[in-house]
Design a protein around this motif. Structure first.
Motif, PDB file in Angstrom:
ATOM      1  N   MET A   1       0.832  -1.192   0.000  1.00 51.70           N
ATOM      2  CA  MET A   1       0.000   0.000   0.000  1.00 51.70           C
ATOM      3  C   MET A   1       0.876   1.254   0.000  1.00 51.70           C
ATOM      4  O   MET A   1       0.579   2.208  -0.712  1.00 51.70           O
ATOM      5  CB  MET A   1      -0.910  -0.009   1.224  1.00 51.70           C
ATOM      6  N   VAL A   2       1.946   1.224   0.774  1.00 51.92           N
ATOM      7  CA  VAL A   2       2.840   2.381   0.832  1.00 51.92           C
ATOM      8  C   VAL A   2       3.505   2.600  -0.527  1.00 51.92           C
ATOM      9  O   VAL A   2       3.596   3.736  -1.005  1.00 51.92           O
ATOM     10  CB  VAL A   2       3.901   2.178   1.945  1.00 51.92           C
ATOM     11  N   ALA A   3       3.941   1.504  -1.154  1.00 49.68           N
ATOM     12  CA  ALA A   3       4.581   1.623  -2.464  1.00 49.68           C
ATOM     13  C   ALA A   3       3.593   2.147  -3.504  1.00 49.68           C
ATOM     14  O   ALA A   3       3.948   2.981  -4.342  1.00 49.68           O
ATOM     15  CB  ALA A   3       5.137   0.272  -2.893  1.00 49.68           C
ATOM     16  N   ARG A   4       2.357   1.660  -3.457  1.00 47.02           N
ATOM     17  CA  ARG A   4       1.343   2.104  -4.416  1.00 47.02           C
ATOM     18  C   ARG A   4       1.082   3.596  -4.272  1.00 47.02           C
ATOM     19  O   ARG A   4       1.004   4.330  -5.246  1.00 47.02           O
ATOM     20  CB  ARG A   4       0.048   1.308  -4.233  1.00 47.02           C
ATOM     21  N   LYS A  22      -0.085  15.379  -3.080  1.00 41.44           N
ATOM     22  CA  LYS A  22      -0.335  14.787  -1.766  1.00 41.44           C
ATOM     23  C   LYS A  22      -1.752  15.082  -1.302  1.00 41.44           C
ATOM     24  O   LYS A  22      -2.447  14.210  -0.771  1.00 41.44           O
ATOM     25  CB  LYS A  22       0.677  15.313  -0.754  1.00 41.44           C
ATOM     26  N   SER A  23      -2.217  16.305  -1.535  1.00 41.23           N
ATOM     27  CA  SER A  23      -3.572  16.660  -1.105  1.00 41.23           C
ATOM     28  C   SER A  23      -4.627  15.935  -1.947  1.00 41.23           C
ATOM     29  O   SER A  23      -5.695  15.604  -1.444  1.00 41.23           O
ATOM     30  CB  SER A  23      -3.783  18.170  -1.157  1.00 41.23           C
ATOM     31  N   ILE A  24      -4.325  15.673  -3.209  1.00 39.41           N
ATOM     32  CA  ILE A  24      -5.261  14.905  -4.044  1.00 39.41           C
ATOM     33  C   ILE A  24      -5.425  13.514  -3.468  1.00 39.41           C
ATOM     34  O   ILE A  24      -6.537  12.999  -3.348  1.00 39.41           O
ATOM     35  CB  ILE A  24      -4.774  14.852  -5.506  1.00 39.41           C
ATOM     36  N   LEU A  25      -4.313  12.890  -3.103  1.00 42.10           N
ATOM     37  CA  LEU A  25      -4.383  11.546  -2.532  1.00 42.10           C
ATOM     38  C   LEU A  25      -5.092  11.542  -1.183  1.00 42.10           C
ATOM     39  O   LEU A  25      -5.839  10.620  -0.875  1.00 42.10           O
ATOM     40  CB  LEU A  25      -2.979  10.955  -2.394  1.00 42.10           C
ATOM     41  N   LYS A  26      -4.868  12.579  -0.385  1.00 44.28           N
ATOM     42  CA  LYS A  26      -5.541  12.650   0.915  1.00 44.28           C
ATOM     43  C   LYS A  26      -7.034  12.911   0.760  1.00 44.28           C
ATOM     44  O   LYS A  26      -7.829  12.518   1.602  1.00 44.28           O
ATOM     45  CB  LYS A  26      -4.940  13.765   1.769  1.00 44.28           C
ATOM     46  N   SER A  31     -13.991   4.673  -0.287  1.00 42.24           N
ATOM     47  CA  SER A  31     -14.448   3.812  -1.384  1.00 42.24           C
ATOM     48  C   SER A  31     -13.527   3.931  -2.595  1.00 42.24           C
ATOM     49  O   SER A  31     -13.246   2.936  -3.257  1.00 42.24           O
ATOM     50  CB  SER A  31     -15.892   4.142  -1.757  1.00 42.24           C
ATOM     51  N   GLU A  32     -13.046   5.140  -2.892  1.00 41.69           N
ATOM     52  CA  GLU A  32     -12.109   5.302  -3.998  1.00 41.69           C
ATOM     53  C   GLU A  32     -10.806   4.566  -3.723  1.00 41.69           C
ATOM     54  O   GLU A  32     -10.256   3.910  -4.607  1.00 41.69           O
ATOM     55  CB  GLU A  32     -11.806   6.782  -4.241  1.00 41.69           C
ATOM     56  N   THR A  33     -10.318   4.660  -2.507  1.00 44.16           N
ATOM     57  CA  THR A  33      -9.084   3.978  -2.135  1.00 44.16           C
ATOM     58  C   THR A  33      -9.244   2.472  -2.251  1.00 44.16           C
ATOM     59  O   THR A  33      -8.368   1.777  -2.784  1.00 44.16           O
ATOM     60  CB  THR A  33      -8.679   4.360  -0.695  1.00 44.16           C
TER      61      THR A  33
END
Length: 89
Positions: A1-4, A22-26, A31-33
Motif C-alpha cells: 500500500m505504501v509503495a502504491r 499529496k492533497s489529491i491523494l488525501k 471507497s475510492e481507495t
C-alpha cells in the motif's frame, strides 16, 4: 500500500506540484481507495486482468478527455455570448 501510494504520488507529481499531489491523494474517499486497491490486485493477479484494467483505464481517459474538450467548447461559447451581451449594453 505504501509503495502504491508513492507511485501514485509520483505520477500525480508529474502534472501537479508535490503538495497538490499529496492533497489529491488525501482527498480520496475510502471507497475510492478501496476501488483502486481492488483494481491493482486484479491487474497484478493475471495477464487477462491486467489487460482488462488497462483497457478500462484507456477508455476512461479517452472519455474524460472528450468531456474536457466539450466543457472547454461550452465555456468558450458562454464567454462569447457574454462578450456579445457586453457590447450591446
Amino acid at each position: 500500500m505504501v509503495a502504491r501510494r508513492a507511485v501514485e504520488r509520483s505520477v500525480l507529481g508529474a502534472s501537479y506540484s508535490p503538495r497538490k499531489a499529496k492533497s489529491i491523494l488525501k482527498g480520496r474517499s475510502i471507497s475510492e481507495t478501496l476501488l483502486h486497491g481492488a483494481l491493482a490486485r486484479v491487474a497484478v493477479g493475471s495477464v487477462p486482468g491486467a489487460l482488462a484494467v488497462s483497457g478500462a483505464l484507456v477508455v476512461k481517459t479517452l472519455y474524460d478527455r472528450s468531456r474536457a474538450r466539450q466543457a472547454r467548447a461550452e465555456g468558450a461559447r458562454d464567454l462569447h455570448e457574454q462578450a456579445k451581451d457586453g457590447e450591446t449594453s
